[in-house]
Design an enzyme around this catalytic site. Structure first.
Site, PDB file in Angstrom:
ATOM      1  NE  ARG A   4       2.030  -4.024   1.596  1.00  0.00           N
ATOM      2  CZ  ARG A   4       3.029  -4.464   0.839  1.00  0.00           C
ATOM      3  NH1 ARG A   4       2.939  -4.399  -0.477  1.00  0.00           N
ATOM      4  NH2 ARG A   4       4.103  -4.984   1.389  1.00  0.00           N
TER       5      ARG A   4
ATOM      6  CD  GLU B 165       8.171  -0.565   5.949  1.00  0.00           C
ATOM      7  OE1 GLU B 165       7.405   0.263   6.475  1.00  0.00           O
ATOM      8  OE2 GLU B 165       7.773  -1.526   5.275  1.00  0.00           O
TER       9      GLU B 165
ATOM     10  NE  ARG C  70      -2.363  -3.013   4.440  1.00  0.00           N
ATOM     11  CZ  ARG C  70      -1.061  -2.871   4.656  1.00  0.00           C
ATOM     12  NH1 ARG C  70      -0.521  -1.678   4.596  1.00  0.00           N
ATOM     13  NH2 ARG C  70      -0.303  -3.909   4.926  1.00  0.00           N
TER      14      ARG C  70
END
Length: 225
Positions: free
Chosen positions: A105, A113, A153
């Site tokens: 990330r 998005e 992540r």
């Protein structure tokens, strides 16, 4: 998306650490802790792998995430290059290297998005993903690890040569500075400076003017089912 955890998540992490500690003394517990979401979106933590049915999304082993972090922080690995295997959206990658394959990330940024199942994509979401693909897909990048974020992540700044790809996404107007708590070690002042320049120039998603909506607000208005 990045560092912040609510009280429930913190309690779960404390329980996780307790189970991990016990695993050193009990062969029954085994060596892995699994995390997954069921079909109702509820997150589960267990030392037993989830059933094949009744769970959705990828299963994450917490211990593996910590192992990745430790390897990335070892001095001899700081210049290690990782090959980008997949771009999920404008701020998330899948990379391989050091015998590991894991998600990254991109720290300090939040891209619009992309579409998810029945949820529509945000304006400029697809363009952000395509731009990141153009920059790094199939390339070998260096990671400056800044810890572990949500969903286990790796949080990192991604570099292609001397170019900071996180900042390039801001410069293109295809990501904003992450509005939540950013990791220690991130040069937030530089990130905000780049964002101000991109916004003033009307680059990328900033061309929307007053119609612009941050990814953070978009997620609130369009929750995943």
């Amino acid at each position: 998306d990045q560092l912040p955890m609510n009280k429930t998540q913190r309690l779960l992490m404390i329980l996780l650490m307790a189970v991990l500690a016990l695993s050193h003394f009990s062969p029954v517990l085994g060596g892995s802790i699994f995390s997954w979401k069921d079909k109702n979106g509820t997150r589960h933590w267990s030392n037993v792998a989830p059933p094949a049915s009744g769970s959705s999304g990828s299963v994450i082993e917490s211990r593996e995430s910590r192992a990745v972090l430790e390897k990335l922080n070892e001095k001899q690995n700081r210049e290690q290059r990782f090959k980008v295997k997949k771009v999920y959206d404008g701020d998330t990658l899948l990379v391989t290297g050091l015998g590991l394959t894991f998600k990254v990330r991109m720290a300090g940024i939040d891209a619009p998005e992309t579409a998810y199942r029945d949820r529509p994509g945000q304006p400029y979401g697809h363009r952000a993903k395509k731009h990141l693909q153009t920059l790094v897909s199939g390339r070998h990048v260096r990671l400056k690890s800044l810890g572990i974020g949500a969903y286990n992540r790796q949080l990192a700044e991604v570099f292609l040569g001397r170019v900071n790809i996180n900042q390039e996404m801001l410069r293109a107007g295809l990501a904003e500075v992450y509005q939540g708590r950013r990791p220690a070690g991130l040069d937030s002042e530089t990130y905000f400076k780049i964002q101000r320049q991109a916004r003033k120039a009307g680059a990328g998603m900033w061309a929307q003017g007053s119609r612009y909506q941050s990814p953070r607000q978009w997620r609130r208005d369009h929750p995943r089912k």
